[in-house]
Design an enzyme around this catalytic site. Sequence first.
Site, mmCIF file in Angstrom:
data_model
loop_
_atom_site.group_PDB
_atom_site.id
_atom_site.type_symbol
_atom_site.label_atom_id
_atom_site.label_comp_id
_atom_site.label_asym_id
_atom_site.label_seq_id
_atom_site.Cartn_x
_atom_site.Cartn_y
_atom_site.Cartn_z
ATOM 1 N N GLU A 81 0.806 -1.218 0.000
ATOM 2 C CA GLU A 81 0.000 0.000 0.000
ATOM 3 C C GLU A 81 0.842 1.273 0.000
ATOM 4 O OE1 GLU A 81 -3.081 -0.066 -0.533
ATOM 5 O OE2 GLU A 81 -3.566 -2.170 -0.120
ATOM 6 N N CYS A 144 -8.350 -2.209 8.104
ATOM 7 C CA CYS A 144 -6.993 -2.198 7.546
ATOM 8 C C CYS A 144 -6.502 -0.770 7.328
ATOM 9 C CB CYS A 144 -6.948 -2.965 6.224
ATOM 10 S SG CYS A 144 -7.063 -4.758 6.383
ATOM 11 N N HIS A 166 -1.520 -5.737 1.805
ATOM 12 C CA HIS A 166 -2.704 -6.589 1.687
ATOM 13 C C HIS A 166 -2.337 -7.902 1.000
ATOM 14 C CE1 HIS A 166 -5.778 -3.300 2.467
ATOM 15 N NE2 HIS A 166 -6.279 -4.347 3.107
#
Length: 213
Positions: A81, A144, A166
């Site tokens: 991310e 998350c 992820h």
Amino acid sequence: MRIVLLTGFEPFDQDPVNPSWEAVRQLEGVQLADDVQIIARRLPCAFATAGARLAQLIDELHPEMVIATGLGPGRSDISIERVAINVNDARIPDNLGEQPIDTAVAPDGPAAYFTTLPIKAMVRAVRGAGIAASVSQTAGTFVCNQVFYLLQHALAATAVRSGFIHVPYLPEQVTGSQRPSMALETMVAGLHAAVLAAWQTPVDAKEAGGQVS
């Protein structure tokens, strides 16, 4: 011993397992160098407690790097991310039955935080191990993203590098459907490659990792 803290989540949404924790727990105690060790811990999947638990772990362990991981339903690769946003917008209730909609993660915080991990180098390392990986431009708006945002918020004034990854479903979670998945051993190898690259790379690679839309 210097510590890299790696976290995964407990199961949620009636699933019996969460692949992020199943993978992360396999890396407990792995040494990235003679004096660098991974410590793996599980976080609750709840808006009210996940961030507090992570803050407690950081205070107890004094890690030099923190990487949180979580399940990304629909993801087909190791998704590293780029950015966390200051909004909670839960499609489903969390494990405590809470479902915040359009609330701020941190009312006093900025609109977003970028990861401080070398995400391009991490993607390159995972792909170099023969495992699918990409830079992701959104961590969603569930727990998350909240944990990712609170992690960056807590460490913004420190030299501790941090971010979020992820992972896909495990094959046994998607039996009879067309949803993508990844074998546990592949996931573990991909996370290990990503974490090792994060530790060993002081300056990120300069290469394309964006998306058109």
